[in-house]
Write a protein that holds these residues in place. Structure first.
Motif, mmCIF file in Angstrom:
data_model
loop_
_atom_site.group_PDB
_atom_site.id
_atom_site.type_symbol
_atom_site.label_atom_id
_atom_site.label_comp_id
_atom_site.label_asym_id
_atom_site.label_seq_id
_atom_site.Cartn_x
_atom_site.Cartn_y
_atom_site.Cartn_z
ATOM 1 N N GLU A 128 -13.546 38.393 104.669
ATOM 2 C CA GLU A 128 -14.595 38.558 104.391
ATOM 3 C C GLU A 128 -15.332 40.098 104.201
ATOM 4 O O GLU A 128 -15.208 41.263 105.010
ATOM 5 N N GLN A 129 -15.541 40.352 102.854
ATOM 6 C CA GLN A 129 -16.426 41.492 102.414
ATOM 7 C C GLN A 129 -17.926 40.943 101.918
ATOM 8 O O GLN A 129 -17.549 40.686 100.561
ATOM 9 N N ASP A 130 -18.935 41.493 102.121
ATOM 10 C CA ASP A 130 -19.891 41.968 101.487
ATOM 11 C C ASP A 130 -20.197 42.095 99.765
ATOM 12 O O ASP A 130 -19.364 43.875 99.648
ATOM 13 N N PRO A 131 -20.156 41.590 98.363
ATOM 14 C CA PRO A 131 -19.946 42.537 97.369
ATOM 15 C C PRO A 131 -20.965 43.409 97.356
ATOM 16 O O PRO A 131 -21.582 43.706 96.399
ATOM 17 N N GLY A 132 -22.011 43.221 97.957
ATOM 18 C CA GLY A 132 -23.057 44.218 97.989
ATOM 19 C C GLY A 132 -23.651 43.825 96.193
ATOM 20 O O GLY A 132 -24.174 42.874 95.989
ATOM 21 N N PRO A 133 -24.545 44.646 95.325
ATOM 22 C CA PRO A 133 -24.652 46.524 95.587
ATOM 23 C C PRO A 133 -25.446 46.387 97.238
ATOM 24 O O PRO A 133 -26.294 45.993 96.718
ATOM 25 N N LEU A 134 -24.938 48.001 97.689
ATOM 26 C CA LEU A 134 -25.249 48.774 98.380
ATOM 27 C C LEU A 134 -25.425 49.984 97.534
ATOM 28 O O LEU A 134 -24.931 50.947 97.423
ATOM 29 N N SER A 135 -26.879 49.862 97.614
ATOM 30 C CA SER A 135 -27.818 51.211 97.079
ATOM 31 C C SER A 135 -28.323 52.295 97.378
ATOM 32 O O SER A 135 -28.996 52.176 99.174
ATOM 33 N N MET A 166 -6.487 48.726 105.315
ATOM 34 C CA MET A 166 -6.186 50.001 104.677
ATOM 35 C C MET A 166 -7.965 49.831 103.812
ATOM 36 O O MET A 166 -8.308 49.191 103.764
ATOM 37 N N TRP A 167 -7.806 51.253 103.039
ATOM 38 C CA TRP A 167 -9.344 51.095 102.493
ATOM 39 C C TRP A 167 -9.413 51.757 101.130
ATOM 40 O O TRP A 167 -8.388 53.195 100.998
ATOM 41 N N TYR A 168 -9.610 51.250 100.254
ATOM 42 C CA TYR A 168 -9.223 52.032 98.600
ATOM 43 C C TYR A 168 -10.739 52.063 98.161
ATOM 44 O O TYR A 168 -11.467 50.779 98.199
ATOM 45 N N ARG A 169 -10.382 52.731 97.286
ATOM 46 C CA ARG A 169 -11.784 53.334 96.187
ATOM 47 C C ARG A 169 -11.958 52.835 94.868
ATOM 48 O O ARG A 169 -10.170 52.895 93.935
ATOM 49 N N GLN A 170 -12.379 51.830 94.193
ATOM 50 C CA GLN A 170 -12.425 51.809 92.465
ATOM 51 C C GLN A 170 -13.294 52.123 91.944
ATOM 52 O O GLN A 170 -14.041 51.159 91.967
ATOM 53 N N SER A 218 -20.030 56.629 93.935
ATOM 54 C CA SER A 218 -20.214 55.258 93.372
ATOM 55 C C SER A 218 -19.235 54.689 93.379
ATOM 56 O O SER A 218 -18.392 55.287 92.628
ATOM 57 N N ALA A 219 -18.874 53.370 93.604
ATOM 58 C CA ALA A 219 -17.626 52.169 93.050
ATOM 59 C C ALA A 219 -18.063 51.842 94.441
ATOM 60 O O ALA A 219 -18.626 51.418 95.094
ATOM 61 N N THR A 220 -16.388 50.819 93.582
ATOM 62 C CA THR A 220 -16.411 49.212 94.844
ATOM 63 C C THR A 220 -15.068 49.843 95.457
ATOM 64 O O THR A 220 -14.245 50.393 95.407
ATOM 65 N N TYR A 221 -15.755 49.110 96.845
ATOM 66 C CA TYR A 221 -14.341 49.788 98.087
ATOM 67 C C TYR A 221 -13.717 48.370 98.432
ATOM 68 O O TYR A 221 -14.553 47.742 98.585
ATOM 69 N N LEU A 222 -12.643 48.456 98.482
ATOM 70 C CA LEU A 222 -11.975 47.555 98.711
ATOM 71 C C LEU A 222 -11.094 47.389 99.974
ATOM 72 O O LEU A 222 -10.570 48.740 100.038
ATOM 73 N N CYS A 223 -11.342 46.322 101.188
ATOM 74 C CA CYS A 223 -10.729 46.222 102.284
ATOM 75 C C CYS A 223 -8.971 45.964 102.081
ATOM 76 O O CYS A 223 -9.587 44.044 101.286
ATOM 77 N N ALA A 224 -8.167 46.126 102.952
ATOM 78 C CA ALA A 224 -6.901 45.389 102.459
ATOM 79 C C ALA A 224 -5.979 45.225 103.601
ATOM 80 O O ALA A 224 -6.426 46.398 104.758
ATOM 81 N N GLY A 233 -10.304 42.225 100.661
ATOM 82 C CA GLY A 233 -11.381 41.459 100.314
ATOM 83 C C GLY A 233 -11.995 41.561 99.035
ATOM 84 O O GLY A 233 -10.732 42.521 98.241
ATOM 85 N N LYS A 234 -12.817 41.200 98.411
ATOM 86 C CA LYS A 234 -13.053 41.145 96.575
ATOM 87 C C LYS A 234 -14.618 42.452 96.829
ATOM 88 O O LYS A 234 -14.276 42.866 95.879
ATOM 89 N N GLY A 235 -14.339 43.177 97.564
ATOM 90 C CA GLY A 235 -15.026 44.209 97.369
ATOM 91 C C GLY A 235 -16.365 44.557 97.529
ATOM 92 O O GLY A 235 -17.355 43.890 97.169
ATOM 93 N N THR A 236 -16.943 46.045 98.044
ATOM 94 C CA THR A 236 -18.276 46.095 98.018
ATOM 95 C C THR A 236 -18.691 47.351 97.050
ATOM 96 O O THR A 236 -17.976 48.336 97.636
ATOM 97 N N MET A 237 -19.351 46.802 96.235
ATOM 98 C CA MET A 237 -19.978 47.984 95.408
ATOM 99 C C MET A 237 -20.884 48.866 95.805
ATOM 100 O O MET A 237 -22.032 48.947 96.584
ATOM 101 N N LEU A 238 -21.039 49.949 95.857
ATOM 102 C CA LEU A 238 -21.990 51.341 96.685
ATOM 103 C C LEU A 238 -22.158 51.819 95.410
ATOM 104 O O LEU A 238 -21.818 52.815 94.343
ATOM 105 N N LEU A 239 -23.043 52.073 95.175
ATOM 106 C CA LEU A 239 -24.568 53.225 94.114
ATOM 107 C C LEU A 239 -24.625 54.155 94.964
ATOM 108 O O LEU A 239 -25.838 53.578 95.725
ATOM 109 N N VAL A 240 -25.274 55.205 94.685
ATOM 110 C CA VAL A 240 -25.285 56.745 95.914
ATOM 111 C C VAL A 240 -26.301 57.304 94.596
ATOM 112 O O VAL A 240 -25.540 57.318 93.488
ATOM 113 N N SER A 241 -27.639 56.617 95.141
ATOM 114 C CA SER A 241 -28.327 57.893 93.518
ATOM 115 C C SER A 241 -28.516 59.489 94.221
ATOM 116 O O SER A 241 -28.630 59.736 95.246
ATOM 117 N N PRO A 242 -28.709 60.438 93.580
ATOM 118 C CA PRO A 242 -29.673 61.908 93.771
ATOM 119 C C PRO A 242 -30.681 61.667 93.663
ATOM 120 O O PRO A 242 -31.791 60.780 93.534
#
Lengths: 113, 111
Positions: free
Chosen positions: A5-12, A34-38, A84-90, A104-113
């Motif tokens: 289970e992985q929260d899909p976000g987005p996380l801002s 593992m953690w992947y960045r996509q 800023s990307a989607t992070y997948l756990c595996a 996991g289905k991935g969590t979208m992360l958004l980092v604002s400047p």
């Protein structure tokens, strides 16, 4: 119950924040995590690879595994807009000769400047 | 260092047409190879994996097939595409029980 289970976000978050990304799992046989960045429209890129429980640090990234709670985390310090990307756990168990990963289905992360 | 290539990068095909996607790996020998499909909101789905030349295991019965004619070449095929075959196709490699490393992907649209 889903296997991972992985929260899909987005996380801002604002630039410079500490980010915490998490996954929970149900299969106690998982040993490798593992953690992947996509990035959008790209293939996943391996960020962190850990075995069993404990912490692993690589630059601004820290991976944490708590097998007793079946919970893994990825911390990103001093987050940047380029994070800023989607992070997948595996994760995977012990297999002979090849690795079958459960994602996991991935969590979208958004980092604002 | 190891490199994985996929082509084409994008593909638009009509329903009922054939498909051939190719994946090659450089810089390693006897890798385990994998084909995944990633559909929007549905995560990564393992389609096929191979532990050696000519050895293919299918995870999901469907309209697709895979072949491994050479040690570092993996091909995904279909004789007749369906609308439901649209998606982002990813090839990956690993060595024994290590983590998998993904290629850049092929975005397939079936119209």
């Amino acid at each position: 119950q889903k296997e991972v289970e992985q929260d899909p976000g987005p996380l801002s978050v604002p630039e410079g924040a500490i980010v915490s990304l998490n996954c929970t799992y149900s299969n106690s046989a998982f040993q490798y995590f593992m953690w992947y960045r996509q990035y959008s429209r790209k293939g996943p890129e391996l960020l962190m690879y850990t075995y069993s429980s404990g912490n692993k640090e690589d630059g601004r990234f820290t991976a944490q595994v708590d097998k007793s709670s079946k919970y893994i985390s990825l911390f990103i310090r001093d987050s940047q807009p380029s994070d800023s990307a989607t992070y997948l756990c595996a994760m995977s168990g012990m297999n002979s000769g090849y690795s079958t990963l459960t994602f996991g289905k991935g969590t979208m992360l958004l980092v604002s400047p | 260092s190891q490199t994985i290539h996929q082509w084409p990068a994008t593909l638009v095909q009509p329903v009922g047409s054939p498909l051939s996607l190719e994946c090659t790996v450089e810089g390693t020998s006897n890798p385990n190879l994998y084909w995944y499909r990633q559909a929007a909101g549905r995560g990564l789905q393992l389609l096929f994996y191979s532990v050696g030349i000519g050895q293919i295991s299918s995870e999901v019965p469907q309209n697709l097939s895979a072949s491994r004619p050479q040690d570092r070449q993996f091909i995904l095929s279909s004789k007749k595409l369906l609308l439901s075959d649209s998606g982002f196709y990813l090839c990956a490699w690993s060595v024994q029980k290590q983590a998998q490393y993904f290629g850049p992907g092929t975005r397939l649209t079936v119209l």
